[in-house]
Design a protein around this motif. Structure first.
Motif, PDB file in Angstrom:
ATOM      1  N   ASN A   1     -13.129   2.341  91.927  1.00  0.00           N
ATOM      2  CA  ASN A   1     -13.837   1.688  92.765  1.00  0.00           C
ATOM      3  C   ASN A   1     -15.250   1.420  91.931  1.00  0.00           C
ATOM      4  OD1 ASN A   1     -15.549   0.614  95.056  1.00  0.00           O
ATOM      5  ND2 ASN A   1     -16.168   2.698  95.690  1.00  0.00           N
TER       6      ASN A   1
ATOM      7  N   VAL B   1     -14.189  -6.247  89.133  1.00  0.00           N
ATOM      8  CA  VAL B   1     -12.845  -6.120  89.213  1.00  0.00           C
ATOM      9  C   VAL B   1     -12.041  -6.960  88.481  1.00  0.00           C
ATOM     10  CG1 VAL B   1     -11.136  -6.153  90.935  1.00  0.00           C
ATOM     11  CG2 VAL B   1     -12.942  -5.140  91.794  1.00  0.00           C
TER      12      VAL B   1
ATOM     13  N   GLU C   1     -17.404  -4.996  93.454  1.00  0.00           N
ATOM     14  CA  GLU C   1     -16.646  -6.481  93.475  1.00  0.00           C
ATOM     15  C   GLU C   1     -16.708  -7.275  92.172  1.00  0.00           C
ATOM     16  OE1 GLU C   1     -16.209 -10.101  96.622  1.00  0.00           O
ATOM     17  OE2 GLU C   1     -17.472  -8.089  97.105  1.00  0.00           O
TER      18      GLU C   1
END
Length: 421
Positions: free
Chosen positions: A229, A235, A232
């Motif tokens: 995690n 990634v 965003e």
């Protein structure tokens, strides 16, 4: 020539230029720097635009070390920039060392041809990792994972093609799958992840393209690691470690350098077949061969067209800095490290001198002193037969004639003479 001493002298070339890649910023600076400086040269290193900060940081360390021993700080310089900076460097130095892609390496060679300076090219690889049926499978599987996943696969000497004997293929794949599924990619400094990022987002996209091409041609993904995690926005720069089976050489994944954490695994049936498969590549940097028989592993490795081999290990030849490192074919030419790497930064000069000067000096035999005597041709012919006659008797007869001619008083030379055959 017993009265002569022959030797080879190695002199510095002058200023060496190096254009290096981003994947190992520390080593890619220090390796050419040590070879150049220890062979008496200065060096200018152009670092990748993707590693500019670290390049300048390492330069400060180097210059501090040079100052500490009283050497000029400008003996080593690091510069940054884009393609035009590299082009300017090539035209300004006495030798160029390049670490990068085959395409750019060819451009470097073309530029270097304008001034005819020597070039060393290290252009990446597609190293074969060969597993015979007589190995300890769990042991070798761990090494295979390290060979493919180290530095997220962004390693010129990384393992990129896995050839496994059919008798242990299933068990090897199962072991590798188990390992890869346990690997998580993410920011390594957080301490929670096993593997870091891909340096550039577009490279991550290219890795997926290579995998997709293989899938379209019948390959299958049997395992992927996970991505943590990490937010965003980042990634796309984390490519999960991936195991691909049912691969063949029609797939780009088995032909083009991937430079990423992918393990394509292909089975083979015989040593002869795996040698043919491993050599079926435009690259030739290194290889790793695993077998319960050292002799068998050495025999396989000896038939592979590449610049280095690790027997029952991965890339250990690269870690041994007393050995030369480099490749053939699209992996380039020339060598880093070792004696060969030092000498590659030198002007090699052959020198011959009299052993017992001035008591014994080189003298031209009288029959072939200018102007050439009437028996000069006969003398030269006999001398050649003395040295290179087909048998001992021919040589002895010729030697007798040489001594006879030398003992005679040569007649005065005449012009416009012709030898009668």
């Amino acid at each position: 020539m017993l009265h002569k001493v022959a030797k080879v002298e190695f002199s510095p070339l002058g200023v060496v230029g190096a254009i290096v890649s981003w994947n190992y910023p520390f080593h890619n600076i220090f390796n050419p720097m040590l070879a150049a400086v220890f062979s008496g040269n200065s060096i200018v290193i152009k670092v990748s635009e993707h590693a500019s900060w670290s390049g300048c940081f390492y330069l400060r360390i180097i210059q501090t070390a040079l100052a500490a021993v009283g050497a000029p700080e400008n003996l080593v310089e690091v510069i940054t920039g884009f393609a035009e900076t590299g082009e300017a460097l090539v035209s300004s130095v006495d030798k160029i060392i390049f670490v990068g892609s085959p395409g750019v390496g060819k451009k470097i060679m073309r530029s270097a041809s304008d001034t005819l300076i020597p070039v060393t090219l290290e252009l990446g690889g597609k190293d074969a990792f060969i597993v015979c049926e007589d190995v300890d499978v769990p042991h070798v599987a761990q090494i295979a994972a390290r060979g493919a996943l180290q530095s997220s696969g962004q390693n010129c000497a990384g393992a990129e093609r896995f050839y496994v004997h059919k008798d242990v293929y299933s068990s090897f794949v199962a072991e590798v799958v188990k390992i890869v599924k346990s690997v998580t990619a993410g920011p390594p400094l957080s301490g929670k992840y096993d593997m870091g990022a891909i340096c550039m987002q577009e490279h991550s996209e290219r890795l997926q393209y290579l995998v997709n091409d293989a899938l379209d041609k019948g390959a299958e993904i049997v395992a992927r690691g996970s991505v943590g995690n990490i937010g965003e926005g980042a990634v796309d720069q984390y490519f999960p470690p991936t195991v691909v089976v049912n691969v063949n050489h029609t797939m780009k994944l088995m032909q083009e350098e991937a430079f990423g954490p992918i393990l394509p695994i292909m089975k083979f049936s015989s040593d002869e077949e795996v040698v043919q498969l491993a050599n079926d590549s435009s690259y030739g940097l290194g290889c790793a061969v695993f077998s319960g028989s050292q002799r068998r592993a050495r025999h396989i490795a000896s038939q592979l067209h590449c610049g280095g081999a690790a027997i029952n290990d991965f890339a250990s030849n690269y870690m041994c800095q007393s050995l030369p490192f480099g490749g053939v074919k699209d992996s380039g030419f020339g060598r880093f490290a070792g004696i060969e790497g030092l000498r590659a930064c030198c002007l090699v000069k052959s020198v011959v001198e009299d052993r017992w000067w001035p008591f014994i000096k080189t003298k031209i035999p009288k029959p072939i002193q200018y102007p050439i005597a009437e028996n000069g041709f006969e003398f030269q012919e006999s001398l050649v037969h003395t040295l290179y006659g087909l048998n001992i008797w021919d040589r002895l007869r010729a030697l007798v004639n040489v001594l006879k001619i030398l003992s005679e008083q040569s007649p005065a030379p005449t012009s416009n003479r012709r030898r009668n055959d």
